[in-house]
Scaffold this motif. Structure first.
Motif, PDB file in Angstrom:
ATOM      1  N   GLY A 162       0.851  -1.190   0.000  1.00 38.98           N
ATOM      2  CA  GLY A 162       0.000   0.000   0.000  1.00 38.98           C
ATOM      3  C   GLY A 162       0.880   1.232   0.000  1.00 38.98           C
ATOM      4  N   ALA A 163       0.308   2.342   0.430  1.00 41.19           N
ATOM      5  CA  ALA A 163       1.034   3.614   0.401  1.00 41.19           C
ATOM      6  C   ALA A 163       2.327   3.538   1.207  1.00 41.19           C
ATOM      7  CB  ALA A 163       0.122   4.707   0.961  1.00 41.19           C
ATOM      8  N   ALA A 164       2.218   3.075   2.454  1.00 40.72           N
ATOM      9  CA  ALA A 164       3.398   3.050   3.318  1.00 40.72           C
ATOM     10  C   ALA A 164       4.419   2.027   2.827  1.00 40.72           C
ATOM     11  CB  ALA A 164       2.972   2.739   4.752  1.00 40.72           C
ATOM     12  N   GLY A 165       3.946   0.839   2.455  1.00 39.90           N
ATOM     13  CA  GLY A 165       4.863  -0.224   2.046  1.00 39.90           C
ATOM     14  C   GLY A 165       5.663   0.133   0.797  1.00 39.90           C
ATOM     15  N   LEU A 166       4.992   0.696  -0.204  1.00 37.56           N
ATOM     16  CA  LEU A 166       5.694   1.031  -1.461  1.00 37.56           C
ATOM     17  C   LEU A 166       6.696   2.158  -1.228  1.00 37.56           C
ATOM     18  CD1 LEU A 166       2.702   0.828  -3.989  1.00 37.56           C
ATOM     19  CD2 LEU A 166       4.588  -0.819  -3.726  1.00 37.56           C
ATOM     20  N   GLN A 167       6.280   3.155  -0.445  1.00 34.91           N
ATOM     21  CA  GLN A 167       7.191   4.275  -0.157  1.00 34.91           C
ATOM     22  C   GLN A 167       8.424   3.784   0.603  1.00 34.91           C
ATOM     23  OE1 GLN A 167       7.592   7.597  -0.543  1.00 34.91           O
ATOM     24  NE2 GLN A 167       7.865   8.650   1.396  1.00 34.91           N
ATOM     25  N   CYS A 168       8.209   2.926   1.583  1.00 30.18           N
ATOM     26  CA  CYS A 168       9.327   2.415   2.381  1.00 30.18           C
ATOM     27  C   CYS A 168      10.253   1.563   1.514  1.00 30.18           C
ATOM     28  CB  CYS A 168       8.782   1.594   3.550  1.00 30.18           C
ATOM     29  SG  CYS A 168      10.057   0.940   4.623  1.00 30.18           S
ATOM     30  N   ALA A 169       9.651   0.715   0.675  1.00 34.03           N
ATOM     31  CA  ALA A 169      10.458  -0.171  -0.181  1.00 34.03           C
ATOM     32  C   ALA A 169      11.347   0.653  -1.109  1.00 34.03           C
ATOM     33  CB  ALA A 169       9.527  -1.066  -0.994  1.00 34.03           C
ATOM     34  N   ALA A 170      10.772   1.671  -1.750  1.00 30.39           N
ATOM     35  CA  ALA A 170      11.548   2.489  -2.696  1.00 30.39           C
ATOM     36  C   ALA A 170      12.691   3.204  -1.978  1.00 30.39           C
ATOM     37  CB  ALA A 170      10.629   3.506  -3.381  1.00 30.39           C
ATOM     38  N   LEU A 171      12.399   3.788  -0.829  1.00 33.13           N
ATOM     39  CA  LEU A 171      13.429   4.555  -0.115  1.00 33.13           C
ATOM     40  C   LEU A 171      14.530   3.651   0.431  1.00 33.13           C
ATOM     41  CD1 LEU A 171      11.094   7.060   1.792  1.00 33.13           C
ATOM     42  CD2 LEU A 171      12.676   7.632  -0.056  1.00 33.13           C
ATOM     43  N   ALA A 172      14.145   2.463   0.921  1.00 33.97           N
ATOM     44  CA  ALA A 172      15.157   1.536   1.446  1.00 33.97           C
ATOM     45  C   ALA A 172      16.039   1.034   0.307  1.00 33.97           C
ATOM     46  CB  ALA A 172      14.487   0.371   2.165  1.00 33.97           C
ATOM     47  N   ALA A 173      15.418   0.735  -0.837  1.00 32.99           N
ATOM     48  CA  ALA A 173      16.195   0.249  -1.989  1.00 32.99           C
ATOM     49  C   ALA A 173      17.129   1.341  -2.506  1.00 32.99           C
ATOM     50  CB  ALA A 173      15.249  -0.230  -3.086  1.00 32.99           C
ATOM     51  N   GLN A 174      16.680   2.597  -2.422  1.00 28.85           N
ATOM     52  CA  GLN A 174      17.564   3.702  -2.840  1.00 28.85           C
ATOM     53  C   GLN A 174      18.796   3.782  -1.951  1.00 28.85           C
ATOM     54  OE1 GLN A 174      15.001   7.174  -2.863  1.00 28.85           O
ATOM     55  NE2 GLN A 174      13.749   6.273  -4.473  1.00 28.85           N
ATOM     56  N   ARG A 175      18.695   3.250  -0.732  1.00 22.84           N
ATOM     57  CA  ARG A 175      19.855   3.209   0.176  1.00 22.84           C
ATOM     58  C   ARG A 175      20.698   1.963  -0.063  1.00 22.84           C
ATOM     59  NH1 ARG A 175      18.446   2.441   5.463  1.00 22.84           N
ATOM     60  NH2 ARG A 175      20.510   3.125   6.071  1.00 22.84           N
ATOM     61  N   GLY A 176      20.387   1.225  -1.122  1.00 18.42           N
ATOM     62  CA  GLY A 176      21.195   0.068  -1.468  1.00 18.42           C
ATOM     63  C   GLY A 176      20.718  -1.238  -0.864  1.00 18.42           C
ATOM     64  N   ARG A 177      19.571  -1.231  -0.196  1.00 20.16           N
ATOM     65  CA  ARG A 177      19.064  -2.474   0.386  1.00 20.16           C
ATOM     66  C   ARG A 177      18.384  -3.318  -0.695  1.00 20.16           C
ATOM     67  NH1 ARG A 177      21.827  -0.321   3.538  1.00 20.16           N
ATOM     68  NH2 ARG A 177      21.372   0.176   5.718  1.00 20.16           N
ATOM     69  N   ARG A 178      18.512  -4.636  -0.560  1.00 23.02           N
ATOM     70  CA  ARG A 178      17.766  -5.545  -1.446  1.00 23.02           C
ATOM     71  C   ARG A 178      16.384  -5.718  -0.818  1.00 23.02           C
ATOM     72  NH1 ARG A 178      20.597 -10.730  -0.976  1.00 23.02           N
ATOM     73  NH2 ARG A 178      20.985  -9.847   1.074  1.00 23.02           N
ATOM     74  N   VAL A 179      15.381  -5.253  -1.531  1.00 24.81           N
ATOM     75  CA  VAL A 179      14.041  -5.175  -0.915  1.00 24.81           C
ATOM     76  C   VAL A 179      13.025  -6.020  -1.684  1.00 24.81           C
ATOM     77  CG1 VAL A 179      12.179  -3.626  -0.174  1.00 24.81           C
ATOM     78  CG2 VAL A 179      14.547  -2.799  -0.176  1.00 24.81           C
ATOM     79  N   LEU A 180      12.241  -6.793  -0.910  1.00 27.43           N
ATOM     80  CA  LEU A 180      11.132  -7.573  -1.474  1.00 27.43           C
ATOM     81  C   LEU A 180       9.844  -7.091  -0.810  1.00 27.43           C
ATOM     82  CD1 LEU A 180       9.922 -10.102  -2.963  1.00 27.43           C
ATOM     83  CD2 LEU A 180      10.438 -11.393  -0.871  1.00 27.43           C
ATOM     84  N   VAL A 181       8.826  -6.833  -1.642  1.00 30.76           N
ATOM     85  CA  VAL A 181       7.506  -6.476  -1.106  1.00 30.76           C
ATOM     86  C   VAL A 181       6.562  -7.642  -1.369  1.00 30.76           C
ATOM     87  CG1 VAL A 181       5.577  -4.848  -1.206  1.00 30.76           C
ATOM     88  CG2 VAL A 181       7.898  -4.022  -1.617  1.00 30.76           C
ATOM     89  N   LEU A 182       5.861  -8.067  -0.323  1.00 28.60           N
ATOM     90  CA  LEU A 182       4.896  -9.167  -0.463  1.00 28.60           C
ATOM     91  C   LEU A 182       3.488  -8.617  -0.269  1.00 28.60           C
ATOM     92  CD1 LEU A 182       6.751 -11.891   1.658  1.00 28.60           C
ATOM     93  CD2 LEU A 182       6.790 -11.562  -0.830  1.00 28.60           C
ATOM     94  N   GLU A 183       2.644  -8.799  -1.255  1.00 23.79           N
ATOM     95  CA  GLU A 183       1.276  -8.255  -1.228  1.00 23.79           C
ATOM     96  C   GLU A 183       0.289  -9.397  -1.445  1.00 23.79           C
ATOM     97  OE1 GLU A 183      -0.488  -5.287  -0.736  1.00 23.79           O
ATOM     98  OE2 GLU A 183      -2.189  -6.595  -1.192  1.00 23.79           O
ATOM     99  N   ARG A 184      -0.719  -9.400  -0.605  1.00 25.71           N
ATOM    100  CA  ARG A 184      -1.709 -10.470  -0.630  1.00 25.71           C
ATOM    101  C   ARG A 184      -2.695 -10.336  -1.792  1.00 25.71           C
ATOM    102  NH1 ARG A 184      -6.588  -9.830   1.929  1.00 25.71           N
ATOM    103  NH2 ARG A 184      -7.496 -11.820   2.519  1.00 25.71           N
ATOM    104  N   SER A 185      -3.021  -9.088  -2.154  1.00 29.47           N
ATOM    105  CA  SER A 185      -3.981  -8.864  -3.244  1.00 29.47           C
ATOM    106  C   SER A 185      -3.330  -9.092  -4.606  1.00 29.47           C
ATOM    107  CB  SER A 185      -4.501  -7.429  -3.214  1.00 29.47           C
ATOM    108  OG  SER A 185      -5.100  -7.156  -1.994  1.00 29.47           O
ATOM    109  N   ALA A 186      -4.188  -9.067  -5.624  1.00 26.76           N
ATOM    110  CA  ALA A 186      -3.675  -9.274  -6.985  1.00 26.76           C
ATOM    111  C   ALA A 186      -2.906  -8.049  -7.478  1.00 26.76           C
ATOM    112  CB  ALA A 186      -4.842  -9.571  -7.923  1.00 26.76           C
ATOM    113  N   LYS A 187      -3.213  -6.869  -6.894  1.00 24.25           N
ATOM    114  CA  LYS A 187      -2.563  -5.638  -7.382  1.00 24.25           C
ATOM    115  C   LYS A 187      -2.108  -4.788  -6.205  1.00 24.25           C
ATOM    116  CE  LYS A 187      -4.855  -5.135 -11.756  1.00 24.25           C
ATOM    117  NZ  LYS A 187      -6.109  -4.815 -12.346  1.00 24.25           N
ATOM    118  N   PRO A 188      -0.998  -4.069  -6.363  1.00 21.86           N
ATOM    119  CA  PRO A 188      -0.573  -3.174  -5.282  1.00 21.86           C
ATOM    120  C   PRO A 188      -1.420  -1.895  -5.255  1.00 21.86           C
ATOM    121  CG  PRO A 188       0.992  -3.071  -7.108  1.00 21.86           C
ATOM    122  CD  PRO A 188      -0.069  -4.065  -7.492  1.00 21.86           C
ATOM    123  N   GLY A 189      -1.447  -1.247  -4.098  1.00 19.30           N
ATOM    124  CA  GLY A 189      -1.992   0.111  -3.977  1.00 19.30           C
ATOM    125  C   GLY A 189      -3.454   0.291  -4.310  1.00 19.30           C
ATOM    126  N   ARG A 190      -4.284  -0.696  -4.013  1.00 17.90           N
ATOM    127  CA  ARG A 190      -5.703  -0.562  -4.407  1.00 17.90           C
ATOM    128  C   ARG A 190      -6.392   0.567  -3.645  1.00 17.90           C
ATOM    129  NH1 ARG A 190      -8.223  -6.090  -3.459  1.00 17.90           N
ATOM    130  NH2 ARG A 190     -10.009  -5.388  -4.664  1.00 17.90           N
TER     131      ARG A 190
END
Ligand SMILES: Cc1cc2nc3c(=O)[nH]c(=O)nc-3n(C[C@H](O)[C@H](O)[C@H](O)COP(=O)(O)OP(=O)(O)OC[C@H]3O[C@@H](n4cnc5c(N)ncnc54)[C@H](O)[C@@H]3O)c2cc1C
Length: 396
Positions: free
Chosen positions: A14-42
């Motif tokens: 969702g909003a928080a998860g995608l924002q956190c994933a992008a910012l952490a990955a920009q810091r060089g972290r290998r990031v995986l997001v797991l979403e239960r729904s068929a689409k992110p950010g509904r």
């Protein structure tokens, strides 16, 4: 079964998860997001009537409800509305201020979701959808068994949201994880949600469905001057949604239908100056006539055809008091089915306000709506998602 390792696993796209994933990955972290729904950010897509009220020009800690009103201060000050507005500008998303500092997309909420997905893509985030979390094991590293396999990570960020709108993928997952690791979870209730009525107001609202007017709606805790909307289910509109977060079952609320006018003095003046007029004609100058006709049947049926001059001052004052302070007793709310937010959640006492990390479990973070921090209507909830996500992303 093959196990794949990441620095960070974010649960919830969702909003928080995608924002956190992008910012952490920009810091060089290998990031995986797991979403239960068929689409992110509904939920982003349905927000703000499809235009996403993505932040507010005037964000202060006072715009948030929490057992600890100080908790949100650090995160909100380190990633502000201006930081998100810069991100929106970087992606060329057109926006406008609707009112009260509320910023909406000109085109559609998909602009905000696309922006977040683009940031994730550029930074190399992996997003997996239709993924059920079956087990979260808190060994070092964390081990997450899912319907798509087992993953390991040094940090796990719970961004699974609250309970509002179950049909959008909301679950109590984040609260279960908190309890699993011994963290306190505060009772939850629906917030920013319409009121329902079992008395005559409900039937009246149905007849007036679609009509709105500016009121001051208040209880002993808060007061909002905003629009009230009659619907076929009860009362809604910004005034009601705002106050619902401060309302407790069984309580009454007060609506001032003429916030700019002292109705007692005004009706007395009208009685002197227009003695032959009927109450409904006078009041219809300031309140929609359709509503006045309903109020007439409720409040002054005996004087419906009585000229003002013949209504006693006592009776006139009683009507004026009702206009300025209409007592309404909601039977309840529409609940999580339509609530924009969930109040309560993971107790902030269990988290670092600087990083959102659980004090009892190193490497476990909670961000967004799952925490006991709930914003007012007006873009404040997304700002909390962006700010709390940033705080965690800088620490994972
Ligand atoms: C109709 C509506 C309109 C709104 N409009 C606005 C607005 O205009 N402005 C504003 O500021 N706020 C608005 N809000 C509130 C805002 O949408 C939320 O505050 C915000 O989405 C919270 O973000 P989040 O990332 O914490 O949670 P969510 O956006 O709810 O994201 C959580 C994600 O986690 C996923 N998830 C849940 N459980 C699991 C699990 N077990 N495993 C994997 N994934 C899981 C969910 O599917 C979801 O994708 C609105 C809410 C609603 C319902």
């Amino acid at each position: 079964m093959q196990t794949r390792g990441y620095d960070v696993v974010v649960i919830g796209a969702g909003a928080a998860g995608l924002q956190c994933a992008a910012l952490a990955a920009q810091r060089g972290r290998r990031v995986l997001v797991l979403e239960r729904s068929a689409k992110p950010g509904r939920k982003i897509l349905m927000s703000g009537g499809g235009r996403c009220n993505f932040t507010n020009l005037d964000v202060t800690p006072a715009n948030y409800l929490s057992e600890n009103p100080h908790f949100c201060k650090s995160a909100l000050s380190r990633y502000t509305q201006w930081d998100f507005i810069d991100l929106v500008a970087k992606h060329g998303v057109a926006w406008h201020e609707k009112k009260l500092g509320q910023l909406f997309c000109d085109h559609g909420a998909e602009d905000i979701l696309n922006l977040l997905l683009k940031e994730c893509e550029i930074a190399g985030v992996t997003i997996k959808t239709r993924c059920e979390i079956q087990e979260l094991d808190g060994q070092d590293p964390f081990s997450i068994l899912t319907s798509l396999g087992r993953f390991e990570a040094d940090s796990v960020v719970i961004a699974s949201g609250g309970l509002s709108i179950p049909s959008m993928g909301s679950t109590g997952f984040g609260y279960q994880v908190a309890r699993q690791f011994g963290l306190n979870v505060l009772p939850q209730r629906a917030g920013l949600v319409p009121f329902t009525f079992s008395d005559a107001v409900g039937a009246m609202a149905k007849r007036l469905s679609g009509l709105s007017l500016e009121v001051v709606l208040e209880n002993s805790r808060q007061s909002f001057r905003e629009d009230l909307l009659f619907t076929h289910r009860g009362l809604s509109g910004p005034a009601v949604l705002q106050l619902s977060s401060w309302w407790r079952e069984g309580e009454s609320v007060t609506a001032n239908l003429l916030p700019a006018i002292d109705a007692t003095g005004w009706l007395q003046t009208c009685k002197r100056e227009q003695p032959k007029s009927l109450l409904r004609s006078i009041i219809s100058e300031h309140i929609p006539r359709k509503l006045v006709l309903e109020l007439e049947a409720f409040w002054w049926p005996a004087f419906a055809e009585t000229p003002l001059a013949e209504i006693s001052n006592k009776n006139l004052d009683a009507i004026a008091t009702k206009i300025n302070a209409w007592q309404l007793k909601p039977a309840g709310t529409e609940g999580y089915r339509t609530a924009e937010v969930t109040l309560g959640g993971v107790d902030t006492k269990e988290l670092s306000s600087r990083t959102m990390e659980a004090t009892k479990k190193s490497g476990l973070f909670f961000i967004g709506e799952v925490i006991d921090v709930t914003g007012w209507l007006g873009g404040y909830n997304f700002q909390w998602a962006w700010s709390s996500a940033y705080a965690a992303a800088m620490a994972v």
